[in-house]
Design a protein around this motif. Structure first.
Motif, PDB file in Angstrom:
ATOM      1  N   GLU A  68      17.267  56.994 -55.539  1.00 21.67           N
ATOM      2  CA  GLU A  68      17.329  57.920 -56.672  1.00 21.67           C
ATOM      3  C   GLU A  68      15.970  58.579 -56.893  1.00 21.67           C
ATOM      4  N   LEU A  69      14.914  57.801 -56.787  1.00 22.89           N
ATOM      5  CA  LEU A  69      13.563  58.329 -56.951  1.00 22.89           C
ATOM      6  C   LEU A  69      13.219  59.297 -55.816  1.00 22.89           C
ATOM      7  N   LEU A  70      13.645  58.970 -54.607  1.00 25.93           N
ATOM      8  CA  LEU A  70      13.356  59.838 -53.455  1.00 25.93           C
ATOM      9  C   LEU A  70      14.135  61.149 -53.498  1.00 25.93           C
ATOM     10  N   ASN A  71      15.231  61.200 -54.238  1.00 24.45           N
ATOM     11  CA  ASN A  71      15.999  62.443 -54.349  1.00 24.45           C
ATOM     12  C   ASN A  71      15.185  63.558 -55.014  1.00 24.45           C
ATOM     13  N   PHE A  72      14.169  63.203 -55.767  1.00 21.85           N
ATOM     14  CA  PHE A  72      13.330  64.197 -56.433  1.00 21.85           C
ATOM     15  C   PHE A  72      12.252  64.772 -55.516  1.00 21.85           C
ATOM     16  N   LYS A  73      12.020  64.128 -54.393  1.00 20.17           N
ATOM     17  CA  LYS A  73      10.893  64.488 -53.524  1.00 20.17           C
ATOM     18  C   LYS A  73      10.882  65.961 -53.095  1.00 20.17           C
ATOM     19  N   PRO A  74      11.977  66.527 -52.583  1.00 18.59           N
ATOM     20  CA  PRO A  74      11.893  67.929 -52.142  1.00 18.59           C
ATOM     21  C   PRO A  74      11.529  68.887 -53.273  1.00 18.59           C
ATOM     22  N   ASP A  75      12.123  68.696 -54.445  1.00 14.06           N
ATOM     23  CA  ASP A  75      11.839  69.591 -55.563  1.00 14.06           C
ATOM     24  C   ASP A  75      10.422  69.407 -56.090  1.00 14.06           C
ATOM     25  N   ILE A  76       9.965  68.165 -56.136  1.00 11.69           N
ATOM     26  CA  ILE A  76       8.595  67.916 -56.597  1.00 11.69           C
ATOM     27  C   ILE A  76       7.599  68.576 -55.646  1.00 11.69           C
ATOM     28  N   LEU A 131      14.372  69.455 -64.047  1.00 12.95           N
ATOM     29  CA  LEU A 131      13.926  68.549 -62.985  1.00 12.95           C
ATOM     30  C   LEU A 131      12.948  67.522 -63.532  1.00 12.95           C
ATOM     31  N   TYR A 132      11.961  67.973 -64.300  1.00  9.84           N
ATOM     32  CA  TYR A 132      10.962  67.057 -64.835  1.00  9.84           C
ATOM     33  C   TYR A 132      11.573  66.086 -65.842  1.00  9.84           C
ATOM     34  N   ARG A 133      12.513  66.560 -66.650  1.00 10.52           N
ATOM     35  CA  ARG A 133      13.180  65.666 -67.598  1.00 10.52           C
ATOM     36  C   ARG A 133      13.966  64.590 -66.843  1.00 10.52           C
ATOM     37  N   ASP A 134      14.710  65.006 -65.816  1.00  7.70           N
ATOM     38  CA  ASP A 134      15.481  64.040 -65.023  1.00  7.70           C
ATOM     39  C   ASP A 134      14.559  63.041 -64.317  1.00  7.70           C
ATOM     40  N   LEU A 135      13.428  63.530 -63.823  1.00  5.43           N
ATOM     41  CA  LEU A 135      12.463  62.637 -63.183  1.00  5.43           C
ATOM     42  C   LEU A 135      11.934  61.620 -64.189  1.00  5.43           C
ATOM     43  N   TYR A 136      11.613  62.073 -65.378  1.00  9.69           N
ATOM     44  CA  TYR A 136      11.094  61.147 -66.380  1.00  9.69           C
ATOM     45  C   TYR A 136      12.140  60.100 -66.770  1.00  9.69           C
ATOM     46  N   VAL A 137      13.391  60.513 -66.886  1.00  9.41           N
ATOM     47  CA  VAL A 137      14.458  59.559 -67.206  1.00  9.41           C
ATOM     48  C   VAL A 137      14.552  58.511 -66.102  1.00  9.41           C
ATOM     49  N   CYS A 138      14.436  58.951 -64.858  1.00 14.80           N
ATOM     50  CA  CYS A 138      14.476  58.026 -63.721  1.00 14.80           C
ATOM     51  C   CYS A 138      13.283  57.065 -63.763  1.00 14.80           C
ATOM     52  N   LEU A 139      12.119  57.567 -64.071  1.00 17.48           N
ATOM     53  CA  LEU A 139      10.922  56.724 -64.139  1.00 17.48           C
ATOM     54  C   LEU A 139      10.995  55.751 -65.312  1.00 17.48           C
ATOM     55  N   GLU A 140      11.584  56.197 -66.406  1.00 15.95           N
ATOM     56  CA  GLU A 140      11.693  55.349 -67.589  1.00 15.95           C
ATOM     57  C   GLU A 140      12.590  54.136 -67.318  1.00 15.95           C
ATOM     58  N   LYS A 141      13.558  54.286 -66.440  1.00 12.59           N
ATOM     59  CA  LYS A 141      14.460  53.176 -66.109  1.00 12.59           C
ATOM     60  C   LYS A 141      13.694  51.977 -65.566  1.00 12.59           C
ATOM     61  N   VAL A 142      12.738  52.228 -64.679  1.00 12.57           N
ATOM     62  CA  VAL A 142      12.006  51.121 -64.057  1.00 12.57           C
ATOM     63  C   VAL A 142      11.031  50.467 -65.037  1.00 12.57           C
ATOM     64  N   ILE A 143      10.588  51.207 -66.029  1.00  6.60           N
ATOM     65  CA  ILE A 143       9.731  50.604 -67.054  1.00  6.60           C
ATOM     66  C   ILE A 143      10.564  49.647 -67.907  1.00  6.60           C
ATOM     67  N   LEU A 144      11.770  50.073 -68.236  1.00  8.42           N
ATOM     68  CA  LEU A 144      12.644  49.235 -69.061  1.00  8.42           C
ATOM     69  C   LEU A 144      13.182  48.036 -68.289  1.00  8.42           C
ATOM     70  N   ASP A 145      13.406  48.222 -66.989  1.00  5.72           N
ATOM     71  CA  ASP A 145      13.918  47.129 -66.155  1.00  5.72           C
ATOM     72  C   ASP A 145      13.131  47.089 -64.843  1.00  5.72           C
ATOM     73  N   PRO A 146      11.990  46.391 -64.817  1.00  3.05           N
ATOM     74  CA  PRO A 146      11.151  46.356 -63.617  1.00  3.05           C
ATOM     75  C   PRO A 146      11.843  45.779 -62.381  1.00  3.05           C
ATOM     76  N   MET A 147      12.916  45.050 -62.572  1.00  2.00           N
ATOM     77  CA  MET A 147      13.650  44.488 -61.431  1.00  2.00           C
ATOM     78  C   MET A 147      14.274  45.594 -60.566  1.00  2.00           C
ATOM     79  N   LEU A 148      14.371  46.805 -61.108  1.00  6.53           N
ATOM     80  CA  LEU A 148      14.908  47.922 -60.317  1.00  6.53           C
ATOM     81  C   LEU A 148      14.033  48.233 -59.105  1.00  6.53           C
ATOM     82  N   ALA A 149      12.781  47.796 -59.136  1.00  4.53           N
ATOM     83  CA  ALA A 149      11.883  48.030 -58.005  1.00  4.53           C
ATOM     84  C   ALA A 149      12.409  47.367 -56.736  1.00  4.53           C
TER      85      ALA A 149
END
Length: 179
Positions: free
Chosen positions: A76-84, A50-68
């Motif tokens: 995709e980011l909100l899909n992690f909310k229940p597990d977090i 879960l944490y690895r997948d979350l980090y991969v998701c977070l890394e995407k927005v650093i590489l491409d800030p337009m994803l915001a």
């Protein structure tokens, strides 16, 4: 029968019974510990994934800030909310919520802006009712230009995103005992 005879009969029976009882208790305790260890091991592996997948998701927005500005990324980011919220500490939940709120506000402001410039392309009568639409090729290009200009002007910097992601990453490492 004398007491001596009773003692020679009872002592081995009691010793055998106590040995069996102690052995049963030790075995039961070991089985419980192994079961807990196995469950924790599987849970730890799931949390690590879960944490690895979350980090991969977070890394995407650093590489491409337009994803915001993309709804699919926010989803995709909100899909992690229940597990977090289920598996993580308060510090990680706070950092995750802070980052998610930050991106959500950027996304909502962009949607609001798109709605504002979208209404400029309609013709209204005196009562405020829509009577026509002005969507020629020039208007579409102008709309796309306004949207891209807004994105460029209001895009979060990679440095700012990286700081927020670093807070999350630090907490992820603490939870995985990597620090």
């Amino acid at each position: 029968m004398e007491i001596k005879d009773w003692i020679t009969l009872v002592v081995p029976i009691i010793a055998t019974f106590l040995t069996a009882l102690i052995g049963f208790g030790v075995t039961l305790n070991k089985i419980k510990r192994e079961f807990k260890y196995t469950i924790k091991s599987y849970l730890y592996q799931d949390i690590k994934k879960l944490y690895r997948d979350l980090y991969v998701c977070l890394e995407k927005v650093i590489l491409d800030p337009m994803l915001a500005f993309e709804d699919r990324y926010i989803d995709e980011l909100l899909n992690f909310k229940p597990d977090i919220y289920l598996f993580s500490s308060k510090n990680l939940i706070y950092c995750y919520r802070d980052f998610g709120t930050y991106l959500f506000n950027i996304n909502e402001a962009f949607k609001h802006y798109k709605i504002e410039i979208d209404y400029e392309d309609y013709d209204y009568d005196d009562n405020g009712n829509v009577v026509g639409v002005n969507f020629g090729e020039d208007e579409v290009q102008e709309y796309q230009f306004k949207v891209s200009t807004y994105k460029e002007e209001n895009c979060p910097s990679s440095k700012e995103l990286k700081e927020k992601v670093e807070n999350i990453l630090d907490n992820l490492k603490k939870e995985l005992n990597m620090v």
